[in-house]
Design a protein around this motif. Sequence first.
Motif, mmCIF file in Angstrom:
data_model
loop_
_atom_site.group_PDB
_atom_site.id
_atom_site.type_symbol
_atom_site.label_atom_id
_atom_site.label_comp_id
_atom_site.label_asym_id
_atom_site.label_seq_id
_atom_site.Cartn_x
_atom_site.Cartn_y
_atom_site.Cartn_z
ATOM 1 N N ILE A 270 0.825 -1.209 0.000
ATOM 2 C CA ILE A 270 0.000 0.000 0.000
ATOM 3 C C ILE A 270 0.860 1.259 0.000
ATOM 4 O O ILE A 270 0.654 2.169 -0.802
ATOM 5 N N ARG A 271 1.869 1.337 0.881
ATOM 6 C CA ARG A 271 2.651 2.568 0.954
ATOM 7 C C ARG A 271 3.585 2.693 -0.244
ATOM 8 O O ARG A 271 3.593 3.708 -0.928
ATOM 9 N N TYR A 272 4.362 1.637 -0.524
ATOM 10 C CA TYR A 272 5.324 1.720 -1.633
ATOM 11 C C TYR A 272 4.788 1.132 -2.932
ATOM 12 O O TYR A 272 5.372 1.315 -3.995
ATOM 13 N N ARG A 273 3.709 0.395 -2.863
ATOM 14 C CA ARG A 273 3.007 -0.133 -4.046
ATOM 15 C C ARG A 273 3.915 -0.968 -4.930
ATOM 16 O O ARG A 273 3.819 -0.926 -6.163
ATOM 17 N N VAL A 274 4.808 -1.730 -4.305
ATOM 18 C CA VAL A 274 5.675 -2.602 -5.114
ATOM 19 C C VAL A 274 5.169 -4.042 -5.095
ATOM 20 O O VAL A 274 5.731 -4.897 -5.766
ATOM 21 N N ALA A 275 4.109 -4.326 -4.323
ATOM 22 C CA ALA A 275 3.545 -5.674 -4.320
ATOM 23 C C ALA A 275 2.185 -5.635 -5.008
ATOM 24 O O ALA A 275 1.419 -4.696 -4.823
ATOM 25 N N LEU B 176 -0.251 -11.651 -15.378
ATOM 26 C CA LEU B 176 -0.322 -12.419 -14.135
ATOM 27 C C LEU B 176 -0.737 -11.545 -12.952
ATOM 28 O O LEU B 176 -1.560 -11.949 -12.129
ATOM 29 N N LEU B 177 -0.174 -10.357 -12.869
ATOM 30 C CA LEU B 177 -0.278 -9.580 -11.635
ATOM 31 C C LEU B 177 -0.999 -8.240 -11.784
ATOM 32 O O LEU B 177 -1.183 -7.537 -10.798
ATOM 33 N N ALA B 178 -1.386 -7.871 -12.998
ATOM 34 C CA ALA B 178 -1.937 -6.527 -13.146
ATOM 35 C C ALA B 178 -3.072 -6.473 -14.168
ATOM 36 O O ALA B 178 -3.306 -5.425 -14.758
ATOM 37 N N ALA B 179 -3.751 -7.587 -14.392
ATOM 38 C CA ALA B 179 -4.863 -7.618 -15.352
ATOM 39 C C ALA B 179 -4.434 -7.060 -16.710
ATOM 40 O O ALA B 179 -5.212 -6.429 -17.404
ATOM 41 N N GLY B 180 -3.168 -7.291 -17.081
ATOM 42 C CA GLY B 180 -2.685 -6.896 -18.399
ATOM 43 C C GLY B 180 -2.118 -5.488 -18.477
ATOM 44 O O GLY B 180 -1.738 -5.037 -19.549
ATOM 45 N N ASP B 181 -2.045 -4.791 -17.352
ATOM 46 C CA ASP B 181 -1.577 -3.416 -17.360
ATOM 47 C C ASP B 181 -0.046 -3.386 -17.244
ATOM 48 O O ASP B 181 0.515 -3.390 -16.159
ATOM 49 N N ALA B 182 0.638 -3.332 -18.402
ATOM 50 C CA ALA B 182 2.095 -3.419 -18.399
ATOM 51 C C ALA B 182 2.734 -2.212 -17.715
ATOM 52 O O ALA B 182 3.818 -2.319 -17.135
ATOM 53 N N ASP B 183 2.062 -1.063 -17.783
ATOM 54 C CA ASP B 183 2.629 0.131 -17.150
ATOM 55 C C ASP B 183 2.772 -0.056 -15.644
ATOM 56 O O ASP B 183 3.702 0.472 -15.029
ATOM 57 N N ARG B 184 1.839 -0.788 -15.063
ATOM 58 C CA ARG B 184 1.904 -1.040 -13.635
ATOM 59 C C ARG B 184 3.151 -1.866 -13.292
ATOM 60 O O ARG B 184 3.842 -1.603 -12.309
ATOM 61 N N ILE B 185 3.459 -2.857 -14.138
ATOM 62 C CA ILE B 185 4.655 -3.676 -13.905
ATOM 63 C C ILE B 185 5.908 -2.816 -14.052
ATOM 64 O O ILE B 185 6.835 -2.885 -13.243
ATOM 65 N N ARG B 186 5.933 -1.972 -15.093
ATOM 66 C CA ARG B 186 7.099 -1.095 -15.296
ATOM 67 C C ARG B 186 7.291 -0.200 -14.082
ATOM 68 O O ARG B 186 8.413 -0.007 -13.604
ATOM 69 N N PHE B 187 6.196 0.339 -13.592
ATOM 70 C CA PHE B 187 6.238 1.218 -12.420
ATOM 71 C C PHE B 187 6.916 0.506 -11.248
ATOM 72 O O PHE B 187 7.839 1.038 -10.625
ATOM 73 N N VAL B 188 6.498 -0.732 -10.983
ATOM 74 C CA VAL B 188 7.059 -1.459 -9.844
ATOM 75 C C VAL B 188 8.519 -1.822 -10.102
ATOM 76 O O VAL B 188 9.388 -1.620 -9.244
ATOM 77 N N LEU B 189 8.798 -2.338 -11.298
ATOM 78 C CA LEU B 189 10.173 -2.762 -11.587
ATOM 79 C C LEU B 189 11.121 -1.576 -11.550
ATOM 80 O O LEU B 189 12.269 -1.688 -11.115
ATOM 81 N N ARG B 190 10.641 -0.418 -11.986
ATOM 82 C CA ARG B 190 11.498 0.770 -11.931
ATOM 83 C C ARG B 190 11.802 1.146 -10.486
ATOM 84 O O ARG B 190 12.924 1.519 -10.158
ATOM 85 N N ARG B 191 10.817 1.042 -9.641
ATOM 86 C CA ARG B 191 11.070 1.327 -8.224
ATOM 87 C C ARG B 191 12.103 0.353 -7.659
ATOM 88 O O ARG B 191 13.016 0.754 -6.931
ATOM 89 N N LEU B 192 11.954 -0.926 -8.011
ATOM 90 C CA LEU B 192 12.889 -1.926 -7.484
ATOM 91 C C LEU B 192 14.299 -1.687 -8.022
ATOM 92 O O LEU B 192 15.295 -1.753 -7.289
ATOM 93 N N ALA B 193 14.382 -1.393 -9.322
ATOM 94 C CA ALA B 193 15.699 -1.163 -9.931
ATOM 95 C C ALA B 193 16.333 0.101 -9.360
ATOM 96 O O ALA B 193 17.546 0.156 -9.111
ATOM 97 N N THR B 194 15.499 1.103 -9.125
ATOM 98 C CA THR B 194 16.008 2.359 -8.561
ATOM 99 C C THR B 194 16.535 2.141 -7.151
ATOM 100 O O THR B 194 17.582 2.685 -6.774
ATOM 101 N N MET B 195 15.807 1.329 -6.388
ATOM 102 C CA MET B 195 16.270 1.034 -5.039
ATOM 103 C C MET B 195 17.669 0.412 -5.087
ATOM 104 O O MET B 195 18.565 0.789 -4.322
ATOM 105 N N ARG B 196 17.868 -0.504 -6.035
ATOM 106 C CA ARG B 196 19.191 -1.128 -6.142
ATOM 107 C C ARG B 196 20.253 -0.106 -6.526
ATOM 108 O O ARG B 196 21.338 -0.045 -5.927
ATOM 109 N N ALA B 197 19.932 0.708 -7.532
ATOM 110 C CA ALA B 197 20.913 1.690 -7.998
ATOM 111 C C ALA B 197 21.245 2.692 -6.891
ATOM 112 O O ALA B 197 22.406 3.033 -6.664
ATOM 113 N N PHE B 198 20.219 3.135 -6.196
ATOM 114 C CA PHE B 198 20.397 4.101 -5.115
ATOM 115 C C PHE B 198 21.291 3.530 -4.021
ATOM 116 O O PHE B 198 22.262 4.169 -3.587
#
Lengths: 528, 231
Positions: free
Chosen positions: A333-338, A393-415
């Motif tokens: 809910i807060r970070y919306r990565v799940a 699988l996880l977003a009813a076909g909404d690829a932008d939602r997956i990109r949003f989450v993966l970008r957050r995860l990748a950014t966390m790693r880079a940061f």
Amino acid sequence: MRLRAQVGMVMNLDKCIGCHTCSVTCKQVWTNRPGTEYVWFNNVETKPGLGYPRRWEDNQRWRGGWELDRRGRLRLKAGGQIRKLIGIFWNPDLPTIDDYYEPWTYDYETLIEAPLSERDPVARPRSQLTGRETSVRWGPNWDDDLAGAPETASEDPVLRGIEDRVKLAYEQAFMFYLPRICEHCLNPSCVASCPSGAIYKREEDGIVLVDQDKCRGWRFCVSGCPYKKVYFNHRTGKAEKCTLCYPRIEAGLPTICSETCVGRIRYLGLVLYDADRVLEAASTPDPRDLLDAQLGLFVDPDDPEVRCQARRDGIPDDWIDFARRSPVHALAIRYRVALPLHPEYRTLPMVWYVPPLSPVVNALEQDGYEADPDDVFPAIERLRIPIEYLANLLAAGDADRIRFVLRRLATMRAFMRKQQVLGVREERLATEVGMDADELEDLYRLLAIARYEDRYVIPQAHTELAQRLAELPGTCGLDFEGGPGSCGAIPRPAATLNQRFMLTERPERRFPGARPLPVRNRPAEEHP
Amino acid sequence: MTIWDTFLWVVLPYAALVLFVAGHVWRYRHDQFGWTSRSTQLLEGRWLAWGSNLFHYGALAAIAGHVLGILVPNWLTSAVGISEFTYHFISAIPGSIAGVVCVAGLVILIVRRAAFVRVRRTTDAVDVAVYTLLAIVIGLGIGETLAVNAFGPGYDYRSTVAIWFRGLFWLHPEPQLMAGAPLVYQLHAASAWALYALWPFSRLVHVWSLPWQYLGRPYILYRSRYAAARR
């Protein structure tokens, strides 16, 4: 508004190594009995793959979950109450045992009792249904690690719409693991499908349970669950399902699958949600908006007004504090990565998944890059196939939602990499994905450090409330809103409540007043 | 009137009724966990689709026919304007169809249970007894309908068997009415009582769990772990 607490789970798919320890320990605890040989309350699937039972996601076939009718009203996909009663003698949507697999054991006795001979004796497989020799042709994880995938994986229902672009050749394949348990949905279609009223959602913690005494074995819950996570015990003739290890949860302990998870991928915690708006959220017209509608149900336990409302709705004070520290609230809910599994089933599932970056990283390596996390960023935009698959699988076909989450995860790693290797704290990275540096660090603490006490934030059940039932009202001398603490802890009646696997106790018999709650609004006198 | 007649048409019915009622009370109070149809659809589905639907709908129609023919007295049917000829027509044509459908379903179910090892292995002694009694009762019943009433000389069971049956419930048994009935009717009635006696101890109890309460029920049920503690 009426607030309820719900125990939810998050699984970090990047960390799942597909070892099946969760499945094995769960089976040892819950389904190691005759009649449940084929039953795995927890199973781990390789995706892409057929899953267990085979093609369970094909709900055009099994008709599990909910759909909207022409006028936009929510209804069970398999048909409503009249239709179920007319068809009660045979369920057209029920998977048969071969859709799961024929359970087998081995003739171990031969190994011990075979007479001395030149060749070693062989333990042959025997069917646990017929007792006869059998040849094993399918199992609960037959297509593990893409085994046989060139032949079977193209039938994966999640590939619908992108099958022409997915390559299952060894060099171009992508895969990840998907551990699955019951979703303990906010809008459970198994509960709605049960003609006997035997399945119910617990008011206190949202765990969905089957009353073994009330179940009459009509089997509509098995087909009604779009995740196929309710099972039919063919010995007892009753339905059984994942209990979220409620005896452990009540004691403040994580479920067996979580406790024994080798990769430490699982998180357990409370969320608070508005039970009055569940139907409204599940009726959202566009399936791609369902996730936001579901997220809109949750309230912020840090908000003082929410805390007041929660107290008015009978949520104990310490539970509200647990909700504030909940890793599920943070990740989903807060970070919306799940993300929830197949939100389009409209059951508002409460087991959430952090989508894996690994298929993207793997695909990148195949393209000849070094697997530098910083390179992942452009790849997320470029690699359509794994992202579309994750979106189905996880977003009813909404690829932008997956990109949003993966970008957050990748950014966390880079940061974190910049901070730890170069000693640079680059706020810019955080703001690019709509977070700040402290939040990224918190996300890192949850996902990468993942200490036991951060992963499992589970309040104990208030069993002293049960004790109060036996007393005359007022003898305790404390109003509930003041907190039950001063009465002292009373020993839990653990074993007596569960004589016979799952909830055989019928609370409404012992505690008059337990009764069904309408989907829409409960009468006002309930919470004056 | 022999002592046999007294036994078969007075003692047996009352003994069976006592077992039927007391057995259900006992089973309901002590064996909620075992109260189920113990479906085998998980193990075999295709044959069951035909067998179960034909059997159950045929049996429901046959039961409705029994209510009309046995429980409803002659004077009532004629009072609402159903002549003897019309009644005979109803019992012969739709009754035969219902009987044939039910028998077809039962045959499929029995063959299925015998032929599929997975299903056969779940069958216990009570199941065998239930299937045997069902086959006897239903076989004799379709025999009456087809051989005696539809294509045979006919037998006015409404002025003998039906009156005897209703008399049992007024505590005014008239066994002599059954003593004079044709053998096939006597066997049908006697085996039916045996089935009733076995009923509460078999999976047939699922009949009483037909979930009417599902109609109009709210879809999502909540239950409190400690209901009253929530005020």
